[in-house]
Design an enzyme around this catalytic site. Structure first.
Site, mmCIF file in Angstrom:
data_model
loop_
_atom_site.group_PDB
_atom_site.id
_atom_site.type_symbol
_atom_site.label_atom_id
_atom_site.label_comp_id
_atom_site.label_asym_id
_atom_site.label_seq_id
_atom_site.Cartn_x
_atom_site.Cartn_y
_atom_site.Cartn_z
ATOM 1 N N ARG A 321 0.826 -1.236 -0.104
ATOM 2 C CA ARG A 321 0.120 -0.065 -0.005
ATOM 3 C C ARG A 321 0.524 1.159 0.059
ATOM 4 O O ARG A 321 0.308 2.435 -0.391
ATOM 5 C CB ARG A 321 -1.067 0.050 1.198
ATOM 6 C CG ARG A 321 -2.016 1.268 1.055
ATOM 7 C CD ARG A 321 -3.196 0.926 2.240
ATOM 8 N NE ARG A 321 -4.404 0.224 1.856
ATOM 9 C CZ ARG A 321 -5.364 0.666 1.313
ATOM 10 N NH1 ARG A 321 -5.456 1.862 0.828
ATOM 11 N NH2 ARG A 321 -6.278 -0.134 1.010
ATOM 12 N N GLU A 724 -8.974 6.385 7.752
ATOM 13 C CA GLU A 724 -7.797 6.607 7.756
ATOM 14 C C GLU A 724 -7.232 8.041 6.990
ATOM 15 O O GLU A 724 -6.250 8.561 7.253
ATOM 16 C CB GLU A 724 -7.120 5.417 6.831
ATOM 17 C CG GLU A 724 -7.283 4.203 7.470
ATOM 18 C CD GLU A 724 -6.917 2.889 6.625
ATOM 19 O OE1 GLU A 724 -6.018 2.039 7.016
ATOM 20 O OE2 GLU A 724 -7.657 2.631 5.710
#
Length: 775
Positions: A321, A724
């Site tokens: 990621r 997030e």
């Protein structure tokens, strides 16, 4: 005509308080350590290694076993199944070290005693003989030792990188060190296991991933999953630190509970929790970037070295990621990005809010900054020049087309509403006349992909019961850690049935009610579980419509759910009355809902796919003042505009944005992890590890949601994830500090501050730039 009564409107898309809010502030919210312990409950405590890498020659348990209150000692030999709790299933994360320790703080064994204090004291009494082995503690040391990896690396590549460099009139090379972060959840790791008959065991675990705890407990006990029930009512914070790290504690409690047929609880002290559990990965990113005279990037080549720790844990997907977000909001005509999840003799790092994405973004903001200082321009100009386009220049390094780009509008609106340009000019004027105190300001964007990149996790289930009195029971696979997931899903269900929130009973998450759940992570909790609950409601409503049409002799097409009940032609029927009649007519009033995210796919081998369902966007402006004599600084003002689509609950979402920003600011400024030369973590308590406190909140803190935004994808309520993405808004603080530091050399030298940007780093940065400016 019998019309329905007036009741309060739907709370969906309205600010509604957290369901546990009053309990939180009054201290009546029940956490695992507040639960009444069954009679005879035992307590476990871990004994931790005091070497970073060594062979275990011998362990003498005599003093441990003779200590008051000790019932027994659990070692690797006492585990009925497999001595492993690896979430990546690579069999590389033992519960108890067997033959060798790989980091200072690795569990050696557990003491089981009548009280927690007895277990804790006895855990320090064992005599352990070690034979030392070489160790590497950080990224550079691991690379120098040969660069052993804990899992397979990833490469993303698009375009002709070599040709991009050839046509670039300018080029910058460098490296940036990005620090890690401890989760510092208010409630530490904890688990309580209660044995049942046959192989059964019930585990109360502070975990974001109940189904994984269920799986791990089953593996270590060598039983089937159906014998393990994991319950989670709430956590006192998680932030990713309870996605995998709770596995070991639950396993130890369950092993002891079944071995002695008594309940067992385990809760480490804060310093042992911080020593033995994983953290945000720290990275060293080496980069080479080509660009033209206007600041437009032509090629990027970067290697992302990460301190993974001694085992794989989630380092593979975390470093993946980081690469997925190596672009942030910027278009690269040619790009090559490679990950290095490096073996180090430290605790295995793990998930943390953003899951590698923040580190990927910080690196690319570094080279944006480098370009700006090389060209003598405002970094915001370079950012805007490199934004993704809407119809072209819109393909990511992993070959996904960005279809929902709103970053231009978000940044333009924030630039205007924050009065950025006038304030920047005023700061330049201020710095010119202020020899000691210097100011800085920066505006940074965020583009964050939403979905688990492990495609199979993008599913959720819910169980909804409607009782005869019209009250509704809601269970789903998501977990509540303070983020407001439970209240949002309850709002979805209340809206679906057109009833008030008081009709909905939110139940604890349990593997016995909803199986095979995904972790509450990747900002996906509301997207997945909200849709699953909505699907369960849809099924029940369809049955009720059929029933009402038959009972009131009208066509199903004219049966409509309205506030407080249904309208069946000219007849209004209250919800409770409808449910009572449905029960008498044997209509099923329970349903299991399910949802799987559409469109997404990902081929890791080729580095191509559509891993994200959509993107969330945001931007922030931060203004700071530094003292060039001491390095001390203050964040004076922050302005944020964040895109959450059509908010399910604006009050909750604004809280998430505010909290995410402050947590991100802590990561990037004050939260420093320090290991000494013996391999021991020295910053393992509030006295040495500095999380933000109330006085660190900017004195002016303006947070707005982009109220015009509506998710183009059919998510629940057309909302967007909010867990997030806000954390990365804090990058503007680093960039503002960089501008303030750069002012000591008249903005002619890129400041290149590593994170966390502590006052020491600010001071050293000022001194370094002064020396370089003098030549």
């Amino acid at each position: 005509m019998n019309k329905h009564p007036t009741i309060s409107r739907s709370t969906l898309h309205e600010s509604t308080r957290h369901d546990s809010g009053p309990k939180h502030v009054s201290g009546s919210a029940e956490y695992i350590d507040d639960m009444i312990e069954p009679a005879g409950t035992m307590h476990a405590y871990l004994a931790l290694s005091t070497k970073p890498h060594a062979e275990i020659v011998a362990i003498d348990y005599a003093a441990v076993k003779a200590s008051p209150g000790v019932i027994g000692v659990l070692t690797a030999e006492d585990i009925p199944g497999e001595n492993d709790v690896s979430p990546s299933h690579k069999h590389d994360e033992p519960i108890f070290a067997a033959g060798k320790v790989h980091f200072w703080g690795q569990p050696l064994f557990a003491v089981i005693a009548e009280t927690r204090d007895q277990a804790r004291r006895a855990a320090h009494l064992a005599q352990v003989e070690y034979r030392d082995l070489p160790f590497a503690l950080d990224v550079r040391a691991a690379q120098a030792a040969g660069g052993q990896l804990v899992t397979e690396p990833l490469k993303l590549e698009r375009g002709d990188v070599a040709a991009g460099f050839e046509k670039s009139p300018r080029r910058v090379k460098g490296s940036v060190t990005i620090g890690g972060q401890d989760h510092f959840y208010l409630e530490g790791q904890i688990a309580m296991a209660i044995p049942g008959e046959d192989e059964d065991v019930t585990v109360f675990s502070s975990t974001q991933h109940p189904s994984e705890v269920q799986l791990m407990v089953a593996h270590v006990l060598n039983i089937q999953q159906h014998a393990v029930t994991v319950n989670v009512r709430r956590m006192g914070g998680g932030f990713g630190g309870k996605e995998t790290q709770g596995n070991l504690f639950a396993a130890v409690a369950a092993i002891a509970a079944k071995k002695w047929n008594r309940a067992c609880k385990i809760r480490p002290d804060r310093d042992d929790d911080m020593t033995a559990t994983g953290k945000r990965h720290d990275f060293v990113v080496d980069y080479d970037v080509g660009y033209d005279d206007t600041g437009k990037i032509q090629a990027v080549d970067a290697v992302y070295g990460a301190r993974a720790g001694f085992s794989s844990d989630l380092s593979g997907p975390v470093t993946d990621r980081a690469l997925f977000h190596c672009d942030n909001a910027y278009w690269y005509p040619a790009v090559r990005a490679r990950s290095e999840p490096l073996y180090t003799n430290t605790v295995s790092n793990t998930a943390f809010r953003g899951f590698g994405g923040p580190q990927g973004m910080m690196a690319c903001e570094r080279w944006i900054e480098d370009i700006a200082y090389d060209l003598g321009r405002d970094p915001l100009e370079i950012r805007k020049a490199n934004f993704y386009g809407t119809d072209s220049e819109n393909v990511t390094p992993y070959h996904q087309v960005v279809e929902d780009n709103v970053i231009h509008r978000v940044v333009d609106e924030l630039e205007q509403s924050s009065d950025y340009q006038a304030r920047r000019k005023a700061i330049l004027d201020y710095n010119a006349g202020s020899p000691i105190l210097k100011k800085g300001i920066a505006l940074t964007p965020v583009k964050f992909g939403i979905s688990f990149t492990a495609t199979w996790y993008n599913q959720a289930g819910a169980l909804v019961h409607v009782y005869k009195d019209g009250s509704i029971h809601l269970s789903h696979g998501g977990t509540e850690m303070g983020q407001g997931l439970y209240i949002k899903v309850a709002q979805v269900l209340a809206d679906a049935f057109c009833v008030g929130l008081d009709a909905i009973k939110i139940m604890a998450t349990s593997t016995g009610k909803v199986p095979n759940t995904s972790a509450t992570a990747a900002s996906s909790g509301s997207d997945l579980n909200g849709m699953a609950a909505w699907d369960a409601a849809r099924q029940i409503k369809a049955r009720l419509v059929t029933h009402a049409a038959k009972l009131y002799q009208c066509d199903e097409a004219v049966v409509e759910f309205v506030p407080g009940g249904i309208q069946a032609g000219d007849q209004f029927v209250a919800f409770a009355e409808l449910i009572a009649s449905a029960y008498l007519n044997r209509v099923q009033l329970s349903a299991a809902g399910f949802y799987q995210t559409p469109k997404i796919h990902w081929d890791r081998a080729t580095g191509r796919g559509h891993p994200f369902y959509y993107f969330a966007y945001g931007a922030s402006v931060s203004e700071v003042t530094i003292d060039t004599l001491t390095g001390e600084y203050v964040v004076d003002r922050v302005d944020i505009l964040h895109d959450v689509g059509r908010s399910l609950n604006p009050a909750i979402d604004i809280g998430q944005v505010e909290g995410g920003f402050i947590q991100g600011m802590g990561w990037l400024t004050t939260e420093e992890l320090v290991w000494d030369d013996k391999g021991q973590l020295r910053t393992k308590a509030p006295s040495t590890y500095k999380i933000p406190v109330a006085s660190d909140v900017p004195r002016i803190f303006n947070v707005r949601l982009a109220e015009w935004s509506v998710n183009k994808e059919p998510t629940i309520g057309r909302s967007k994830a909010v867990g997030e993405p806000p954390l990365m808004l804090a990058m503007s603080v680093v960039e503002a500090l960089s501008m303030a530091v750069a002012s000591v050399a008249d903005y002619k030298i890129a400041p290149r501050l590593d994170t966390p940007v502590t006052p020491e780093r600010v001071l050293m940065g000022c001194e370094r730039l002064k020396r370089e400016a003098r030549g």
